[in-house]
Design a protein around this motif. Sequence first.
Motif, PDB file in Angstrom:
ATOM      1  N   ARG A  43       0.826  -1.201   0.000  1.00 22.69           N
ATOM      2  CA  ARG A  43       0.000   0.000   0.000  1.00 22.69           C
ATOM      3  C   ARG A  43       0.870   1.264   0.000  1.00 22.69           C
ATOM      4  O   ARG A  43       0.610   2.221  -0.733  1.00 22.69           O
ATOM      5  N   THR A  47       1.107   4.123  -2.876  1.00 25.18           N
ATOM      6  CA  THR A  47       0.888   5.525  -2.510  1.00 25.18           C
ATOM      7  C   THR A  47       2.070   6.388  -2.941  1.00 25.18           C
ATOM      8  O   THR A  47       1.884   7.489  -3.477  1.00 25.18           O
ATOM      9  N   GLU A  51       1.863   9.556  -5.508  1.00 25.87           N
ATOM     10  CA  GLU A  51       2.372  10.886  -5.156  1.00 25.87           C
ATOM     11  C   GLU A  51       3.451  11.339  -6.137  1.00 25.87           C
ATOM     12  O   GLU A  51       3.490  12.508  -6.543  1.00 25.87           O
ATOM     13  N   ASP A 122      -7.539   3.334   6.433  1.00 27.98           N
ATOM     14  CA  ASP A 122      -6.719   4.538   6.498  1.00 27.98           C
ATOM     15  C   ASP A 122      -6.810   5.027   7.946  1.00 27.98           C
ATOM     16  O   ASP A 122      -7.886   5.431   8.382  1.00 27.98           O
TER      17      ASP A 122
END
Length: 136
Positions: A43, A47, A51, A122
């Motif tokens: 994960r 991510t 980004e 999250d």
Amino acid sequence: MSSKNKDTLASTTLRAVLAEVYAADKASKDEKVSSSAILSILRKAATRRTESASQFAAAERPDLADKELREANLLSGFLPPMLSEAEIDSHLSKILAQLPSGEKPGMIFKEFYTVIDKSTVDPALVKKRLDVLLNP
């Protein structure tokens, strides 16, 4: 899988993530890292790539942004879906109903994460939803 099809993007991406998993294995005090830790690594890798794609897009490098997005999508395909707000609310509500009123948030989080794998939520969203439930 990817080596036979000459999918260099997939093989390079998966090798990079496997290297992170192997490094976590070596750093772990236990024999092997848990599946939850591996999901967290995946994960975080997805991510990071998302980004990076945003940064490349802002720097007007669509070629690099596209590569990072394809890598992020590849890695996301290996991940279970994240729990929705409604599912988080449901679990938090059950916990709140079982605990004495006025219980500290730390205890609520502890109970929540004994039931829910941390890699499927999250943490910032869980905190936000708990704040909403505690302060309607």
